[in-house]
Write a protein that holds these residues in place. Structure first.
Motif: not given
Length: 264
Positions: A91-100
């Motif tokens: 529900g918050i923007g179109n960003g895709q996040y990830a952990y590395y």
């Protein structure tokens, strides 16, 4: 010298009993303690680097070999590829996040005999390694407030089973345990951190149970790695001028291996 001479010492003793019976088949028993003493010098060049943070710049890490994950086994570095699990903040923007995985390097390698297996224990430089969050794609405004993932007392334990390779001996990795404690910590109390916490926990579970074990099993049980170990162990099967014994069968039981072999 104890470890370096164990196979030669036992084989010479057996050979002396059957010096007139060429090609005689015999069996010997080697404890895991003795075998660990042989393997520790052979595997002292083993290393593990866990790192998949995306490289920066136009050319990325094309000319920088340190920006990859790899396992070093028998003096040869083999690349490891860990999938990236991307996630949105619902529900918050179109960003895709990830952990590395971020620059996690082994510092100690040791073969340890146990009652049921030989264990290659890999420990790392830091007792409090970190998995870092970053933007994978789209517009990401909250990467800096996602939970920090600490990996405390990180270690990887490989269960090794001695096995036959052609007419020699090698090692097969039968089980991998990713040890230590993973803990997610919010830098500040916020809704965004709580939304990211389940994604972080999901990545931790995949990393621990699937990603690291599957990559190491795939590479270390490949023919090249098994052949390298067999070549390193081959000198211990030589009987001086009499030639080299041929391994026929290996069985594991009660903290030792039973090796059936044929004299030259």
């Amino acid at each position: 010298m104890r470890g370096m001479s164990v196979f030669r010492r036992i084989c010479l003793a057996v050979a002396s009993l059957f010096c007139c019976a060429g090609g005689y088949a015999a069996e010997l028993r080697v404890s895991f303690v003795e075998l660990a003493a042989v393997l520790n010098p052979i595997l002292d060049e083993t290393g593990l680097r866990l790192h998949n943070v995306p490289s920066e710049g136009i050319l990325g890490g094309l000319f920088d070999p340190t920006k990859t994950s790899y396992v070093k086994f028998g003096g040869t570095e083999v690349p490891l590829e860990f999938p990236v699990t991307k996630f949105p903040l619902t529900g918050i923007g179109n960003g895709q996040y990830a952990y590395y995985l971020n620059d996690i390097n082994s510092s100690s390698i040791r073969v340890e005999p146990t009652a049921k297996a030989l264990v290659l224990a890999i420990r790392f430089e830091s007792n409090d390694a970190e998995l870092v969050s970053s933007c994978y794609s789209g517009t990401c405004g909250f990467a800096s407030v996602l939970p920090i993932v600490h990996w405390r007392r990180p270690q990887v334990r490989l269960h090794l089973t001695p096995s036959r390779f052609d007419t020699g001996i090698t090692l097969t990795v039968s089980k991998i345990i990713v040890g230590g404690r993973f803990k997610t910590v919010c830098r500040a109390s916020s809704l965004f951190c709580l939304l990211g916490q389940s994604a972080a926990d999901n990545y931790i579970n995949r990393l621990r149970k699937r990603y690291i074990p599957s990559q190491l099993l795939k590479q270390l049980n490949a023919g090249a790695a098994r052949e390298t170990i067999a070549a390193r162990l081959s000198p211990y099967l030589n009987l001086g001028g009499s030639g080299r014994v041929s391994i026929r069968k290996i069985a594991v039981a009660n903290g030792s291996i039973r090796v059936r072999f044929k004299l030259p």
